[in-house]
Design a protein around this motif. Structure first.
Motif, PDB file in Angstrom:
ATOM      1  N   VAL A 128       0.837  -1.195   0.000  1.00 13.95           N
ATOM      2  CA  VAL A 128       0.000   0.000   0.000  1.00 13.95           C
ATOM      3  C   VAL A 128       0.874   1.248   0.000  1.00 13.95           C
ATOM      4  N   ARG A 129       0.218   2.376  -0.217  1.00 16.95           N
ATOM      5  CA  ARG A 129       0.899   3.667  -0.296  1.00 16.95           C
ATOM      6  C   ARG A 129      -0.091   4.719   0.177  1.00 16.95           C
ATOM      7  N   ASP A 130       0.378   5.880   0.572  1.00 11.60           N
ATOM      8  CA  ASP A 130      -0.549   6.945   0.931  1.00 11.60           C
ATOM      9  C   ASP A 130      -1.604   7.066  -0.169  1.00 11.60           C
ATOM     10  N   PRO A 131      -2.896   6.937   0.174  1.00 16.53           N
ATOM     11  CA  PRO A 131      -3.945   6.875  -0.863  1.00 16.53           C
ATOM     12  C   PRO A 131      -3.985   8.073  -1.797  1.00 16.53           C
ATOM     13  N   TRP A 140      -7.006   3.384  -9.873  1.00 17.10           N
ATOM     14  CA  TRP A 140      -7.433   4.385  -8.885  1.00 17.10           C
ATOM     15  C   TRP A 140      -8.521   3.907  -7.929  1.00 17.10           C
ATOM     16  N   VAL A 141      -9.013   2.682  -8.038  1.00 17.97           N
ATOM     17  CA  VAL A 141      -9.999   2.234  -7.044  1.00 17.97           C
ATOM     18  C   VAL A 141      -9.287   1.930  -5.719  1.00 17.97           C
ATOM     19  N   THR A 142     -10.037   1.749  -4.655  1.00 16.92           N
ATOM     20  CA  THR A 142      -9.467   1.581  -3.318  1.00 16.92           C
ATOM     21  C   THR A 142      -8.765   0.235  -3.165  1.00 16.92           C
ATOM     22  N   TYR A 143      -7.870   0.167  -2.178  1.00 23.07           N
ATOM     23  CA  TYR A 143      -7.214  -1.106  -1.846  1.00 23.07           C
ATOM     24  C   TYR A 143      -8.257  -2.136  -1.411  1.00 23.07           C
ATOM     25  N   VAL A 144      -9.299  -1.655  -0.759  1.00 24.10           N
ATOM     26  CA  VAL A 144     -10.373  -2.546  -0.313  1.00 24.10           C
ATOM     27  C   VAL A 144     -11.001  -3.247  -1.510  1.00 24.10           C
ATOM     28  N   GLU A 145     -11.325  -2.475  -2.551  1.00 23.45           N
ATOM     29  CA  GLU A 145     -11.954  -3.042  -3.746  1.00 23.45           C
ATOM     30  C   GLU A 145     -11.005  -3.967  -4.503  1.00 23.45           C
ATOM     31  N   ASP A 152     -14.852  18.950  -2.670  1.00 28.15           N
ATOM     32  CA  ASP A 152     -14.448  17.791  -3.476  1.00 28.15           C
ATOM     33  C   ASP A 152     -13.399  16.946  -2.768  1.00 28.15           C
ATOM     34  N   ILE A 153     -12.502  17.603  -2.011  1.00 28.01           N
ATOM     35  CA  ILE A 153     -11.483  16.845  -1.255  1.00 28.01           C
ATOM     36  C   ILE A 153     -12.157  16.020  -0.167  1.00 28.01           C
ATOM     37  N   ARG A 154     -13.141  16.612   0.514  1.00 26.97           N
ATOM     38  CA  ARG A 154     -13.846  15.878   1.581  1.00 26.97           C
ATOM     39  C   ARG A 154     -14.597  14.681   1.001  1.00 26.97           C
ATOM     40  N   ARG A 155     -15.195  14.850  -0.147  1.00 27.15           N
ATOM     41  CA  ARG A 155     -15.913  13.734  -0.781  1.00 27.15           C
ATOM     42  C   ARG A 155     -14.941  12.634  -1.210  1.00 27.15           C
ATOM     43  N   LEU A 156     -13.767  13.051  -1.685  1.00 26.93           N
ATOM     44  CA  LEU A 156     -12.749  12.073  -2.067  1.00 26.93           C
ATOM     45  C   LEU A 156     -12.276  11.300  -0.833  1.00 26.93           C
ATOM     46  N   TYR A 157     -12.009  12.024   0.254  1.00 32.66           N
ATOM     47  CA  TYR A 157     -11.559  11.362   1.483  1.00 32.66           C
ATOM     48  C   TYR A 157     -12.634  10.419   2.011  1.00 32.66           C
ATOM     49  N   ALA A 158     -13.882  10.819   1.891  1.00 28.82           N
ATOM     50  CA  ALA A 158     -14.974   9.966   2.377  1.00 28.82           C
ATOM     51  C   ALA A 158     -14.967   8.617   1.663  1.00 28.82           C
ATOM     52  N   ARG A 159     -14.609   8.623   0.368  1.00 23.60           N
ATOM     53  CA  ARG A 159     -14.557   7.360  -0.368  1.00 23.60           C
ATOM     54  C   ARG A 159     -13.332   6.526   0.033  1.00 23.60           C
ATOM     55  N   PHE A 160     -12.182   7.192   0.277  1.00 17.16           N
ATOM     56  CA  PHE A 160     -10.934   6.476   0.551  1.00 17.16           C
ATOM     57  C   PHE A 160     -10.613   6.384   2.045  1.00 17.16           C
ATOM     58  N   GLU A 161     -11.563   6.771   2.883  1.00 21.42           N
ATOM     59  CA  GLU A 161     -11.313   6.745   4.333  1.00 21.42           C
ATOM     60  C   GLU A 161     -10.940   5.343   4.817  1.00 21.42           C
ATOM     61  N   GLY A 162     -11.565   4.322   4.244  1.00 18.10           N
ATOM     62  CA  GLY A 162     -11.234   2.951   4.644  1.00 18.10           C
ATOM     63  C   GLY A 162      -9.769   2.647   4.415  1.00 18.10           C
ATOM     64  N   ASP A 163      -9.214   3.071   3.270  1.00 18.32           N
ATOM     65  CA  ASP A 163      -7.803   2.853   2.973  1.00 18.32           C
ATOM     66  C   ASP A 163      -6.904   3.598   3.959  1.00 18.32           C
TER      67      ASP A 163
END
Length: 364
Positions: free
Chosen positions: A196-199, A271-276, A339-350
């Motif tokens: 992994v890497r900083d998302p 660009w999808v999450t590590y979870v996915e 837009d940054i907050r919405r992006l973080y909301a998607r990648f918060e799990g990572d």
């Protein structure tokens, strides 16, 4: 008789001295083992290090690296001390398990072990290894390691670059190519790892590679995917310039991004999450490496997998894995806070699963 009596008393005195010394040693040991610092209750205890009385040669421990402020990693800053490597990786797995159990993050940390996930996992049956590919985290080098282990080439240097990602020729089967029972057996028994890497830095890397540099052999990113994102997410439709980073972020942070993902197909793996990609809460991984500490993690992974005597990880250019805070802040400086907050909301799990800090510019 008098002399005999004196000797008897001396022996008694000597025995009494030994008894006192013995009791003192027992009491001292008891106090050492049971004494607790009240302020340290519940805190993690440092491992006990026993030092022999005999003089031994001093073991050299490499100094911890100190990077400038703009290059500080956002994950846990671990020392390069190889003695601590097993503890570091145990802590990472424990963090992963704890976040996986957090019901509040369940939608962001769990996913089905679908064909999409199984397609990301490469198999080395000869050495019982599974590697989940997480693009834009230096995966090409790990694929080269597995190609050599599978016997397609005798050394990493012999592998042509155009073969590495050609899954018809590189000798790397995907886990999805096996039957259900064979998949289950390998997931249960094999050594499993991913990196992994900083998302947010990973997303910048994906944007630069696919939409700015855009290799000639992947024209669809610029000519098909970029126009699709622009049509949907560019606010100023009169602009004619190519895909901008703020367009890309707006697409990724949109809760309804999936309708475009379906059109883009497997190209979204960059660009999808590590979870996915790897389903870390459903699959019990043996090791999770961090791109920011790859100099230490790569040798540890090879050793943990029992293959360090067979192959070496390619040399890492100095500084290439270090998190660049200044670069990340520069890219996000033109993106709205919403837009940054919405992006973080998607990648918060990572961020949470792998110990990465929420970016400072999101908190300000």
């Amino acid at each position: 008789w008098l002399m005999s009596d004196n000797m008897h008393h001396q022996w008694l005195l000597l025995a009494a001295c030994f008894w006192v010394i013995f009791m003192f040693m027992v009491a001292s040991k008891f106090i050492t083992l049971t004494f607790k610092d009240p302020d340290g209750y519940g805190a993690k205890q440092e491992p006990l290090i026993l030092t022999a009385v005999t003089k031994v040669e001093e073991v050299h421990v490499p100094e911890e690296k100190h990077w400038p402020e703009e290059f500080q990693p956002t994950g846990k800053a671990f020392s390069g001390n190889l003695i601590r490597q097993p503890l570091i990786h145990m802590e990472r797995l424990e963090l992963l398990r704890n976040v996986c159990r957090d019901t509040a993050l369940r939608n962001l940390s769990h996913t089905a072990v679908s064909k999409f996930v199984l397609d990301r996992i490469f198999v080395c049956d000869k050495h019982k290894i599974l590697f989940c590919q997480t693009p834009k985290v230096g995966n090409t080098q790990w694929k080269k390691v597995l190609i050599v282990l599978n016997g397609a080439f005798s050394s990493i240097e012999e592998i042509p670059e155009n073969i590495v990602h050609d899954h018809e020729k590189n000798g790397l089967p995907r886990l999805s190519s096996f039957s259900d029972s064979e998949i289950k057996k390998r997931l249960n028994l094999y050594f499993k790892f991913f990196i992994v890497r900083d998302p947010f830095e990973r997303l910048i890397s994906a944007f630069k590679d696919k939409f700015v540099h855009n290799p000639r052999f992947e024209p669809w990113y610029r000519h098909e995917i970029a126009p699709g994102i622009i049509r949907k997410y560019r606010k100023n439709r009169t602009e004619t310039k190519g895909l901008q980073f703020e367009d890309f972020v707006r697409y990724l942070g949109d809760p309804n991004h999936r309708w475009l993902d379906v059109q883009f197909g497997d190209h979204i793996i960059h660009w999808v999450t590590y979870v996915e990609l790897c389903a870390p809460c459903e699959i019990t991984y043996s090791v999770i490496g961090h791109h920011e500490t790859l100099e230490d993690d790569a040798p540890y992974i090879l050793k943990a997998a029992g293959i360090d005597h067979l192959v070496s990880y390619p040399t890492i250019p100095p500084g290439i894995t270090v998190y660049n805070k200044t670069k990340v802040e520069r890219y996000f400086s033109g993106v709205s806070k919403r837009d940054i907050r919405r992006l973080y909301a998607r990648f918060e799990g990572d961020f949470k699963l792998f110990g990465y800090r929420e970016p400072d510019f999101l908190l300000n």
